[in-house]
Write an enzyme that holds these catalytic residues in place. Structure first.
Site, PDB file in Angstrom:
ATOM      1  N   GLU A  79       0.850  -1.204   0.000  1.00 46.29           N
ATOM      2  CA  GLU A  79       0.000   0.000   0.000  1.00 46.29           C
ATOM      3  C   GLU A  79       0.884   1.251   0.000  1.00 46.29           C
ATOM      4  O   GLU A  79       1.743   1.402   0.875  1.00 46.29           O
ATOM      5  CB  GLU A  79      -0.914  -0.020   1.248  1.00 46.29           C
ATOM      6  CG  GLU A  79      -1.992   1.033   1.195  1.00 46.29           C
ATOM      7  CD  GLU A  79      -2.962   0.942   2.393  1.00 46.29           C
ATOM      8  OE1 GLU A  79      -2.995  -0.092   3.079  1.00 46.29           O
ATOM      9  OE2 GLU A  79      -3.671   1.941   2.625  1.00 46.29           O
ATOM     10  N   LYS A 260      -7.570  -1.392  11.480  1.00 46.65           N
ATOM     11  CA  LYS A 260      -6.851  -1.810  10.264  1.00 46.65           C
ATOM     12  C   LYS A 260      -5.706  -0.832  10.007  1.00 46.65           C
ATOM     13  O   LYS A 260      -4.595  -1.225   9.661  1.00 46.65           O
ATOM     14  CB  LYS A 260      -7.820  -1.855   9.072  1.00 46.65           C
ATOM     15  CG  LYS A 260      -7.212  -2.373   7.773  1.00 46.65           C
ATOM     16  CD  LYS A 260      -6.592  -1.285   6.919  1.00 46.65           C
ATOM     17  CE  LYS A 260      -6.011  -1.842   5.631  1.00 46.65           C
ATOM     18  NZ  LYS A 260      -5.291  -0.833   4.829  1.00 46.65           N
ATOM     19  N   ASP A 276       5.033 -14.002  11.514  1.00 45.23           N
ATOM     20  CA  ASP A 276       3.745 -14.556  11.101  1.00 45.23           C
ATOM     21  C   ASP A 276       2.692 -13.439  11.192  1.00 45.23           C
ATOM     22  O   ASP A 276       2.150 -13.154  12.255  1.00 45.23           O
ATOM     23  CB  ASP A 276       3.390 -15.728  12.019  1.00 45.23           C
ATOM     24  CG  ASP A 276       2.126 -16.461  11.602  1.00 45.23           C
ATOM     25  OD1 ASP A 276       1.242 -15.822  11.018  1.00 45.23           O
ATOM     26  OD2 ASP A 276       2.031 -17.665  11.883  1.00 45.23           O
ATOM     27  N   HIS A 373      -3.511  10.313  -0.657  1.00 47.60           N
ATOM     28  CA  HIS A 373      -3.551   8.937  -1.174  1.00 47.60           C
ATOM     29  C   HIS A 373      -3.535   8.932  -2.696  1.00 47.60           C
ATOM     30  O   HIS A 373      -2.831   8.147  -3.306  1.00 47.60           O
ATOM     31  CB  HIS A 373      -4.831   8.243  -0.699  1.00 47.60           C
ATOM     32  CG  HIS A 373      -4.672   7.582   0.631  1.00 47.60           C
ATOM     33  ND1 HIS A 373      -5.248   6.392   0.954  1.00 47.60           N
ATOM     34  CD2 HIS A 373      -3.979   7.941   1.720  1.00 47.60           C
ATOM     35  CE1 HIS A 373      -4.917   6.056   2.188  1.00 47.60           C
ATOM     36  NE2 HIS A 373      -4.162   6.997   2.681  1.00 47.60           N
TER      37      HIS A 373
HETATM   38  P1  NAD Z   1      10.716 -22.564  15.771  1.00 46.44           P
HETATM   39  O1  NAD Z   1      10.055 -23.868  15.606  1.00 46.44           O
HETATM   40  O2  NAD Z   1      11.747 -22.187  14.743  1.00 46.44           O
HETATM   41  O3  NAD Z   1      11.346 -22.535  17.237  1.00 46.44           O
HETATM   42  C1  NAD Z   1      12.213 -21.539  17.693  1.00 46.44           C
HETATM   43  C2  NAD Z   1      13.637 -22.048  17.697  1.00 46.44           C
HETATM   44  O4  NAD Z   1      14.510 -21.010  18.103  1.00 46.44           O
HETATM   45  C3  NAD Z   1      13.837 -23.201  18.676  1.00 46.44           C
HETATM   46  O5  NAD Z   1      14.587 -24.188  18.011  1.00 46.44           O
HETATM   47  C4  NAD Z   1      14.670 -22.575  19.794  1.00 46.44           C
HETATM   48  O6  NAD Z   1      15.525 -23.492  20.386  1.00 46.44           O
HETATM   49  C5  NAD Z   1      15.449 -21.527  19.037  1.00 46.44           C
HETATM   50  N1  NAD Z   1      15.934 -20.371  19.802  1.00 46.44           N
HETATM   51  C6  NAD Z   1      17.164 -19.834  19.660  1.00 46.44           C
HETATM   52  N2  NAD Z   1      17.307 -18.759  20.433  1.00 46.44           N
HETATM   53  C7  NAD Z   1      16.154 -18.595  21.096  1.00 46.44           C
HETATM   54  C8  NAD Z   1      15.686 -17.624  22.015  1.00 46.44           C
HETATM   55  N3  NAD Z   1      16.480 -16.620  22.424  1.00 46.44           N
HETATM   56  N4  NAD Z   1      14.418 -17.715  22.446  1.00 46.44           N
HETATM   57  C9  NAD Z   1      13.596 -18.715  22.037  1.00 46.44           C
HETATM   58  N5  NAD Z   1      13.990 -19.674  21.160  1.00 46.44           N
HETATM   59  C10 NAD Z   1      15.259 -19.617  20.694  1.00 46.44           C
HETATM   60  O7  NAD Z   1       9.680 -21.361  15.795  1.00 46.44           O
HETATM   61  P2  NAD Z   1       8.423 -21.138  16.720  1.00 46.44           P
HETATM   62  O8  NAD Z   1       8.572 -19.735  17.217  1.00 46.44           O
HETATM   63  O9  NAD Z   1       8.226 -22.206  17.718  1.00 46.44           O
HETATM   64  O10 NAD Z   1       7.228 -21.225  15.676  1.00 46.44           O
HETATM   65  C11 NAD Z   1       7.062 -20.211  14.698  1.00 46.44           C
HETATM   66  C12 NAD Z   1       6.571 -20.795  13.402  1.00 46.44           C
HETATM   67  O11 NAD Z   1       5.422 -21.611  13.619  1.00 46.44           O
HETATM   68  C13 NAD Z   1       6.151 -19.709  12.467  1.00 46.44           C
HETATM   69  O12 NAD Z   1       6.655 -20.009  11.185  1.00 46.44           O
HETATM   70  C14 NAD Z   1       4.625 -19.799  12.479  1.00 46.44           C
HETATM   71  O13 NAD Z   1       4.076 -19.313  11.285  1.00 46.44           O
HETATM   72  C15 NAD Z   1       4.416 -21.274  12.657  1.00 46.44           C
HETATM   73  N6  NAD Z   1       3.131 -21.744  13.202  1.00 46.44           N
HETATM   74  C16 NAD Z   1       2.152 -20.892  13.651  1.00 46.44           C
HETATM   75  C17 NAD Z   1       0.970 -21.390  14.170  1.00 46.44           C
HETATM   76  C18 NAD Z   1      -0.070 -20.430  14.701  1.00 46.44           C
HETATM   77  O14 NAD Z   1       0.195 -19.242  14.783  1.00 46.44           O
HETATM   78  N7  NAD Z   1      -1.250 -20.874  15.099  1.00 46.44           N
HETATM   79  C19 NAD Z   1       0.783 -22.777  14.247  1.00 46.44           C
HETATM   80  C20 NAD Z   1       1.807 -23.619  13.806  1.00 46.44           C
HETATM   81  C21 NAD Z   1       2.977 -23.098  13.294  1.00 46.44           C
END
Ligand code: NAD
Length: 429
Positions: A79, A260, A276, A373
């Site tokens: 946008e 929004k 996300d 705009h």
């Molecule tokens: P992820 O699975 O990559 O986990 C985070 C990783 O970062 C872990 O391996 C952890 O060990 C590591 N890490 C390193 N430094 C860290 C720190 N300082 N703090 C925390 N972790 C650290 O990611 P996630 O955050 O568990 O999941 C995010 C993904 O899941 C996104 O792509 C999202 O779109 C997707 N997702 C979203 C939904 C939803 O929103 N309902 C559902 C399922 C999956």
């Protein structure tokens, strides 16, 4: 259309060639689609059946003064007015001292929804929290090393379905936490079923994240607001900004657009950092509707000759994990921000949301937003009419001078400029 058989198993280059051959009209379109082998490799890692990458514009909204530090915020957005409005508001608010921000812990909630649990089963489950905690030790060991981990367990009964909700709250530190919370909820399932005598229906995080919130506020002397009031009285403009927010609180039809606008910048920052965006949007809108009616995410008041603005909203923004630390653009954006942790990124996002909202309200109550705009829209009309390079801006200027913003007008201006160029070439030949 139906995809060819086994499309998702084709080599990425083959899928991309198929896409390009069938759906790009010409080489001009192909070149503008920005698909190169490195981007294609990344796309293929990120999603199934990738055929290319969509190159959203990435821009920088400069001029933010947040908690005494200068920031330029990276925004990826289609946008045209979003970055311009954010930077405009940032400059005005900086003139009054900038934003101050606060942030809560990075706590996400997950749920094990259990069916067929009677009251005795619910009591046994409540008595088993210590065992449930212990059963999560190995799943959450990594998070605990980083200072996070389980912060709470509780349960409640859903009245209509009778399902029992076992809630686990987890500090996910700098991650968004979806996968770790889902893993923890699933790890609890066997023991939760044994203790309660019920059967797990769903083990899943919630995107509501009511604890993972950030707040931002500013205080702008009316004298600093005046230069941006298009000649109107600053006190009246401030009063109208307050009233416009009361209207958003009162009328959901306005609140949805008001919010929004708040999310215009926040979603663009989330996009630029490969967060996300759907999760961030869902949480914000759910929070705005927590009273049972959709209300404003921002609040304003006038106090001792100052306009005071504030915002408070959930922000589950990650600086690690998911696609955030995978994508080179996401990593570059985080570097620009000084490699913030998750909570710091959320503070910046809260300030940005408030800035975006302030810019929209200021324009709306002091003459409307369409003038600005449509000027930004003009260059797009020129491009759609076929203009490229320097011609695009020239046609946009001519449309603005005409005060007519339509594809037809853009095509007329393009034809006129081309005729003039041809006549010039003819006369010099
Ligand atoms: P992820 O699975 O990559 O986990 C985070 C990783 O970062 C872990 O391996 C952890 O060990 C590591 N890490 C390193 N430094 C860290 C720190 N300082 N703090 C925390 N972790 C650290 O990611 P996630 O955050 O568990 O999941 C995010 C993904 O899941 C996104 O792509 C999202 O779109 C997707 N997702 C979203 C939904 C939803 O929103 N309902 C559902 C399922 C999956």
């Amino acid at each position: 259309m139906k995809l060819p058989d086994n499309f998702r198993k084709w080599p990425t280059e083959r899928r991309q060639a198929w896409w390009s051959k069938n759906f790009h009209d010409d080489d001009d379109e192909r070149a503008a689609s920005l698909t190169n082998p490195a981007a294609l490799e990344l796309a293929d890692l990120m999603v199934e059946s990738a055929v290319g990458s969509l190159g959203l514009p990435l821009g920088l909204a400069g001029g933010f003064l947040i908690d005494g530090c200068d920031y330029s915020l990276p925004l990826a957005v289609e946008e045209p007015s979003v970055i311009a409005a954010a930077a405009y508001a940032a400059r005005i608010i900086a003139s009054g001292g900038g934003f101050s921000t606060t942030v809560g812990p990075s706590v996400m909630e997950g749920y094990v929804y259990l069916e067929q649990v009677d009251e005795a089963g619910a009591s046994r489950l409540a008595g088993g929290y210590e065992a449930l905690r212990r059963s999560l030790k190995s799943t959450l060991a990594g998070l605990e090393r980083r200072g996070g981990g389980l912060c709470g367990l509780r349960q409640y009964r859903l009245q209509d379905s009778g399902v029992l909700a076992l809630e686990l709250a987890i500090d996910v530190v700098d991650a968004m936490g979806a996968n770790i919370v889902n893993s923890a909820a699933e790890a609890l399932r066997p023991l939760a079923e044994t203790l309660s005598g019920g059967r797990a229906l769903l083990c899943i995080l919630s995107n509501a994240t009511p604890q993972r919130r950030a707040q931002a506020a500013f205080r702008l002397p009316l004298a600093k607001l005046y230069p941006y009031c298009r000649g109107l009285d600053a006190a009246d403009v401030a009063r109208r900004i307050v009233l416009a927010t009361v209207v958003a609180d009162e009328d959901p039809a306005r609140a949805v657009t008001h919010n929004k606008g708040v999310m215009n910048g926040i979603a663009a920052l989330a996009q630029a950092t490969l967060n996300d965006t759907r999760a961030v949007e869902a949480a914000a809108h759910a929070w705005a509707a927590r009273s049972g009616r959709l209300r404003s995410l921002t609040a304003y008041r006038v106090e001792t000759d100052c306009l005071c603005g504030s915002i408070d909203l959930p922000l589950a923004l990650a600086t690690v994990g998911g696609s955030v630390d995978l994508h080179p653009t996401g990593r570059a954006c985080l570097r620009l921000l000084g490699n913030p942790d998750s909570r710091q990124l959320s503070r910046l996002a809260a300030a940005l949301g408030l800035a975006q909202n302030f810019a929209a309200l200021l324009a709306l109550v002091s003459g409307g937003i369409q003038g600005g705009h449509m000027r930004l829209h003009a260059a797009r009309l020129a491009y759609k009419a076929g203009a490229r390079g320097e011609l695009t801006r020239r046609i946009a200027d001519r449309l603005a001078a005409r005060g007519e913003f339509s594809l037809r007008a853009a095509a007329e201006e393009l034809a006129a400029l081309r005729d003039a160029a041809a006549a010039g070439a003819g006369s010099s030949a």
